[in-house]
Design an enzyme around this catalytic site. Structure first.
Site, PDB file in Angstrom:
ATOM      1  N   GLU A 172       4.402  -6.093   1.527  1.00 35.19           N
ATOM      2  CA  GLU A 172       4.091  -6.530   0.105  1.00 35.19           C
ATOM      3  C   GLU A 172       3.817  -5.296  -0.600  1.00 35.19           C
ATOM      4  O   GLU A 172       2.812  -5.052  -1.097  1.00 35.19           O
ATOM      5  CB  GLU A 172       2.680  -7.112   0.295  1.00 35.19           C
ATOM      6  CG  GLU A 172       2.779  -8.701   1.491  1.00 35.19           C
ATOM      7  CD  GLU A 172       1.659  -9.203   1.515  1.00 35.19           C
ATOM      8  OE1 GLU A 172       0.402  -8.391   1.489  1.00 35.19           O
ATOM      9  OE2 GLU A 172       1.495 -10.358   1.951  1.00 35.19           O
ATOM     10  N   PRO A 173       5.040  -4.760  -1.194  1.00 44.26           N
ATOM     11  CA  PRO A 173       4.644  -3.353  -1.961  1.00 44.26           C
ATOM     12  C   PRO A 173       4.456  -4.090  -3.528  1.00 44.26           C
ATOM     13  O   PRO A 173       4.937  -4.877  -3.747  1.00 44.26           O
ATOM     14  CB  PRO A 173       6.237  -2.767  -1.902  1.00 44.26           C
ATOM     15  CG  PRO A 173       6.970  -3.943  -1.478  1.00 44.26           C
ATOM     16  CD  PRO A 173       6.225  -4.704  -0.779  1.00 44.26           C
TER      17      PRO A 173
ATOM     18  N   ARG B 181       2.618  -1.312  -6.137  1.00 48.46           N
ATOM     19  CA  ARG B 181       2.577  -0.175  -6.767  1.00 48.46           C
ATOM     20  C   ARG B 181       4.027   0.514  -6.480  1.00 48.46           C
ATOM     21  O   ARG B 181       4.562   1.105  -7.512  1.00 48.46           O
ATOM     22  CB  ARG B 181       1.611   0.783  -6.174  1.00 48.46           C
ATOM     23  CG  ARG B 181       1.468   2.071  -6.951  1.00 48.46           C
ATOM     24  CD  ARG B 181       0.378   3.224  -5.874  1.00 48.46           C
ATOM     25  NE  ARG B 181      -0.639   2.550  -5.539  1.00 48.46           N
ATOM     26  CZ  ARG B 181      -1.808   2.463  -6.008  1.00 48.46           C
ATOM     27  NH1 ARG B 181      -1.853   3.106  -7.120  1.00 48.46           N
ATOM     28  NH2 ARG B 181      -2.874   1.691  -5.472  1.00 48.46           N
TER      29      ARG B 181
ATOM     30  N   ARG C   2      -8.047   3.643 -14.059  1.00 46.59           N
ATOM     31  CA  ARG C   2      -7.721   4.275 -12.733  1.00 46.59           C
ATOM     32  C   ARG C   2      -8.505   5.726 -12.636  1.00 46.59           C
ATOM     33  O   ARG C   2      -8.968   6.103 -11.419  1.00 46.59           O
ATOM     34  CB  ARG C   2      -6.401   4.391 -12.425  1.00 46.59           C
ATOM     35  CG  ARG C   2      -5.691   2.967 -12.413  1.00 46.59           C
ATOM     36  CD  ARG C   2      -4.215   2.944 -11.736  1.00 46.59           C
ATOM     37  NE  ARG C   2      -4.356   3.236 -10.374  1.00 46.59           N
ATOM     38  CZ  ARG C   2      -4.179   4.268  -9.626  1.00 46.59           C
ATOM     39  NH1 ARG C   2      -3.800   5.346 -10.551  1.00 46.59           N
ATOM     40  NH2 ARG C   2      -4.318   4.603  -8.411  1.00 46.59           N
TER      41      ARG C   2
ATOM     42  N   GLY D 101       0.650  -1.291   0.056  1.00 48.51           N
ATOM     43  CA  GLY D 101       0.016   0.006   0.055  1.00 48.51           C
ATOM     44  C   GLY D 101       0.741   1.136  -0.111  1.00 48.51           C
ATOM     45  O   GLY D 101       0.392   2.510   0.195  1.00 48.51           O
TER      46      GLY D 101
ATOM     47  N   CYS E  79     -16.466   4.319 -25.719  1.00 52.92           N
ATOM     48  CA  CYS E  79     -17.905   5.015 -25.913  1.00 52.92           C
ATOM     49  C   CYS E  79     -18.420   5.438 -24.486  1.00 52.92           C
ATOM     50  O   CYS E  79     -19.523   5.173 -24.278  1.00 52.92           O
ATOM     51  CB  CYS E  79     -18.788   3.870 -26.548  1.00 52.92           C
ATOM     52  SG  CYS E  79     -18.120   3.538 -28.379  1.00 52.92           S
ATOM     53  N   GLU E  80     -17.622   6.273 -23.761  1.00 55.61           N
ATOM     54  CA  GLU E  80     -18.045   6.626 -22.701  1.00 55.61           C
ATOM     55  C   GLU E  80     -17.701   8.402 -22.269  1.00 55.61           C
ATOM     56  O   GLU E  80     -16.381   8.419 -22.620  1.00 55.61           O
ATOM     57  CB  GLU E  80     -17.715   5.949 -21.399  1.00 55.61           C
ATOM     58  CG  GLU E  80     -18.091   4.689 -21.595  1.00 55.61           C
ATOM     59  CD  GLU E  80     -18.250   3.946 -20.028  1.00 55.61           C
ATOM     60  OE1 GLU E  80     -18.182   4.600 -19.149  1.00 55.61           O
ATOM     61  OE2 GLU E  80     -18.285   2.593 -19.855  1.00 55.61           O
TER      62      GLU E  80
ATOM     63  N   TYR F 145     -10.968   5.758  -9.343  1.00 54.32           N
ATOM     64  CA  TYR F 145     -10.494   6.480  -8.350  1.00 54.32           C
ATOM     65  C   TYR F 145     -10.276   7.847  -8.427  1.00 54.32           C
ATOM     66  O   TYR F 145      -9.679   8.337  -7.599  1.00 54.32           O
ATOM     67  CB  TYR F 145      -9.243   5.588  -7.738  1.00 54.32           C
ATOM     68  CG  TYR F 145      -8.881   4.256  -7.966  1.00 54.32           C
ATOM     69  CD1 TYR F 145      -9.830   3.296  -7.214  1.00 54.32           C
ATOM     70  CD2 TYR F 145      -8.086   3.695  -8.843  1.00 54.32           C
ATOM     71  CE1 TYR F 145      -9.636   1.980  -7.477  1.00 54.32           C
ATOM     72  CE2 TYR F 145      -8.000   2.241  -9.085  1.00 54.32           C
ATOM     73  CZ  TYR F 145      -8.681   1.522  -8.309  1.00 54.32           C
ATOM     74  OH  TYR F 145      -8.508   0.162  -8.464  1.00 54.32           O
TER      75      TYR F 145
ATOM     76  N   TYR G  21      -1.020  -1.586 -12.095  1.00 53.29           N
ATOM     77  CA  TYR G  21      -2.395  -1.435 -12.045  1.00 53.29           C
ATOM     78  C   TYR G  21      -2.850  -0.749 -13.422  1.00 53.29           C
ATOM     79  O   TYR G  21      -4.302  -0.284 -13.497  1.00 53.29           O
ATOM     80  CB  TYR G  21      -3.206  -0.843 -10.884  1.00 53.29           C
ATOM     81  CG  TYR G  21      -2.872  -1.670  -9.425  1.00 53.29           C
ATOM     82  CD1 TYR G  21      -3.236  -2.833  -9.120  1.00 53.29           C
ATOM     83  CD2 TYR G  21      -1.965  -0.939  -8.644  1.00 53.29           C
ATOM     84  CE1 TYR G  21      -2.856  -3.561  -8.031  1.00 53.29           C
ATOM     85  CE2 TYR G  21      -1.498  -1.523  -7.539  1.00 53.29           C
ATOM     86  CZ  TYR G  21      -1.821  -2.945  -7.198  1.00 53.29           C
ATOM     87  OH  TYR G  21      -1.749  -3.312  -5.963  1.00 53.29           O
TER      88      TYR G  21
HETATM   89  C1  LIG Z   1      -2.956  -8.234   0.478  1.00 48.33           C
HETATM   90  C2  LIG Z   1      -2.265  -7.167  -0.212  1.00 48.33           C
HETATM   91  N1  LIG Z   1      -1.009  -7.015  -0.403  1.00 48.33           N
HETATM   92  C3  LIG Z   1      -0.318  -6.038  -1.349  1.00 48.33           C
HETATM   93  C4  LIG Z   1      -1.114  -5.311  -1.928  1.00 48.33           C
HETATM   94  C5  LIG Z   1      -0.275  -4.310  -2.707  1.00 48.33           C
HETATM   95  O1  LIG Z   1      -0.792  -3.023  -2.769  1.00 48.33           O
HETATM   96  P1  LIG Z   1       0.230  -1.908  -3.306  1.00 48.33           P
HETATM   97  O2  LIG Z   1       0.333  -2.061  -4.769  1.00 48.33           O
HETATM   98  O3  LIG Z   1      -0.730  -0.625  -2.768  1.00 48.33           O
HETATM   99  O4  LIG Z   1       1.496  -1.782  -2.642  1.00 48.33           O
HETATM  100  C6  LIG Z   1      -2.353  -5.101  -2.049  1.00 48.33           C
HETATM  101  C7  LIG Z   1      -3.209  -4.336  -2.721  1.00 48.33           C
HETATM  102  O5  LIG Z   1      -3.684  -3.405  -2.431  1.00 48.33           O
HETATM  103  C8  LIG Z   1      -3.120  -6.372  -1.156  1.00 48.33           C
HETATM  104  O6  LIG Z   1      -4.615  -6.462  -1.435  1.00 48.33           O
HETATM  105  N1  LIG Z   2      -6.216  -1.239  -8.417  1.00 48.79           N
HETATM  106  C1  LIG Z   2      -5.977  -0.335  -7.335  1.00 48.79           C
HETATM  107  C2  LIG Z   2      -5.144  -0.830  -6.218  1.00 48.79           C
HETATM  108  C3  LIG Z   2      -5.632  -1.977  -5.674  1.00 48.79           C
HETATM  109  C4  LIG Z   2      -4.735  -2.669  -4.748  1.00 48.79           C
HETATM  110  C5  LIG Z   2      -4.866  -4.152  -4.696  1.00 48.79           C
HETATM  111  N2  LIG Z   2      -5.589  -4.525  -3.529  1.00 48.79           N
HETATM  112  C6  LIG Z   2      -5.179   0.809  -8.034  1.00 48.79           C
HETATM  113  O1  LIG Z   2      -5.161   1.002  -9.144  1.00 48.79           O
HETATM  114  O2  LIG Z   2      -5.166   1.796  -7.498  1.00 48.79           O
END
Ligand SMILES: Cc1ncc(COP(=O)(O)O)c(C=O)c1O
Ligand SMILES: N[C@@H](CCCC[NH3+])C(=O)O
Length: 448
Positions: A305-306, A308, A345, A263, A376-377, A349, A406
């Protein structure tokens, strides 16, 4: 691909220092208006692979893997494959010493095809199907992160057939990471995890420990995505250590591992806040040690668990302008050959990006512009509040940075548009990782 490698210090792109801003670490602007990434010009890539095109800077990915490994040198870093996964990505993560988080039999199949070690793989999911669980056990996945009582029952049944899964219990710690509601996962009332507040988490631990065939490897939480406040992680860590202590008091021992999820927020536009892995690691270590001392429990091994934070900045999407409308509210309306099918995205979001004309220097000064897609939106908007040269025109190339996470992973075939390819660049060379879908691919699935 001809090498067009740059020498000397990288000039600044959009006010960002290389590796710190929204462009990949090796991004380099040229005097003629082009930009190279990994030593390869984006115009050359567009020519060779077509547009839209996802470009991934391999060095940027590897650098960020190393930054996380060094920040969490005494713990474990599991790359969250949901952000972007293909065989090459799995190999890069493996080579850089990361573990891998997968959340479906499909992601696991890709990891497996890349030779990613099963014991360094974790499987997530709030609704893992029997196929997912069978794949996890069949591949010897190191840990399965359980997310429901039904799943514990299912795994206990599989264990009675000879499997010996090691589990982590996913906990909802009641911490709000103050991010978009769709990616807030640390609070009660959303679908993930066992609630700490309600006692469901302690009951889940009881049930796992009550099954002879199941082993409890640790506790897990993930408070959400695109989080930029380190204090939220500290609070989650404190609450999770409290739970470790409660488990120890009830069962005589606490599991050895604490997984605090991913996250870590990144900057999508210059000036956006982002988290520094080293600084977060230090704060987390301190918070965990202090809480363990207070509760008199052994300090667990930390996992993060990175997703992004590893791949977002490595990715750049290149589009070709198809049409421009002038004189509409909001300035220029610039329509490109991609859209919400390669980047959902903004729609999901309200995500904001920057965009840059590449391949030539624009004229006539900058104008307010909105970059829209081909779908088409009316909501198919890629970049709001953009600034583009007044003479932007059909045929121009536009590059949108910070699209490594993502984007390819969430791409769709909406309007039966073919999903773009992914090309890795490094040291003056380009390598196709995922090819563009063909009309044949689309027709092949339509068997009626
Ligand atoms: C369980 C878990 N771990 C790790 C992540 C990776 O999140 P991020 O890509 O934001 O680091 C996610 C997605 O949010 C998740 O659901
Ligand atoms: N899909 C989301 C993040 C979800 C993370 C996965 N749990 C995004 O693009 O920001």
């Amino acid at each position: 691909m001809a090498a067009t490698r740059e020498r000397g210090p990288a000039p600044v792109l959009d006010g960002a220092r290389a590796g710190r801003g929204v462009w990949p670490a090796t991004a380099h602007p040229h005097a003629d208006g082009d930009v190279s990434v990994g030593g390869v010009r984006l115009t050359a890539l567009a020519e060779r692979f077509g547009t839209p095109l996802h470009v991934v800077d391999e060095d940027d990915v590897r650098r960020r893997c190393r930054a996380f490994r060094s920040a969490f040198h005494d713990g474990e870093v599991a790359y969250a494959g949901k952000a972007f996964l293909c065989r090459a990505m799995a190999r890069w993560a493996a080579e850089e010493g990361l573990s891998l988080d997968v959340c479906s039999a499909g992601e696991l199949a890709v990891a497996r095809a890349a030779g990613f070690p099963g014991e360094r793989t974790l499987m997530h999911g709030n609704a893992k199907t029997p196929e997912d669980l069978r794949a996890a056990l069949g591949h010897g996945v190191g840990r399965i992160v359980v997310d429901s009582f039904h799943e514990i029952t299912r795994l206990a049944a599989l264990a009675s057939e000879g499997a010996r899964p090691r589990l982590m219990v996913r906990v909802t710690p009641g911490v709000d990471g103050r991010t978009h509601a769709a990616v807030t996962t640390g609070t009660d009332g959303q679908k993930f995890g066992f609630s700490l507040a309600s006692g469901a988490a302690t009951e889940a631990v009881r049930r796992v420990l009550g099954q002879r065939g199941l082993a409890l490897a640790g506790l897990h939480c993930h408070i959400g995505s695109q989080i930029t406040d380190p204090a939220a992680y500290e609070e989650a860590a404190r609450r999770m250590v409290g739970l470790l202590a409660a488990v120890r008091a009830e069962h005589g021992a606490a599991p050895p591992q604490l997984d605090l999820g991913g996250g870590f927020g990144v900057a999508y536009r210059p000036g956006d806040p982002e988290l520094d892995p080293a600084a977060v690691a230090e704060r987390l270590r301190r918070a965990v040690r202090a809480a363990c001392a207070e509760h008199r429990v052994p300090v667990p091994r930390l996992t993060v668990e990175p997703g992004r934070a590893i791949v977002a900045r490595a990715g750049t999407t290149v589009y070709r302008v198809v049409s421009v409308k002038h004189g509409v509210a909001g300035g220029l309306l610039v329509a490109v050959d991609g859209g919400m099918s390669d980047n959902p995205r903004p729609g999901l979001y309200g995500a904001r990006y920057t965009v840059r004309l590449v391949g030539r220097r624009g004229a006539g000064g900058d104008r307010a512009a909105t970059v829209v897609g081909r779908h088409c939106e009316a909501g198919d908007v890629l970049v709001r509040d953009a600034r583009l040269p007044a003479d932007v025109r059909p045929g121009d190339l536009l590059a949108v940075p910070c699209t490594g996470a993502y984007h390819h992973a969430m791409a769709s075939n909406y309007n039966l548009v073919r999903r773009p390819p992914v090309v890795a660049v490094r040291r003056g060379r380009a390598r196709l990782l995922v090819r563009r879908e063909t009309v044949h691919d689309l027709l092949a699935r339509d068997v009626g």
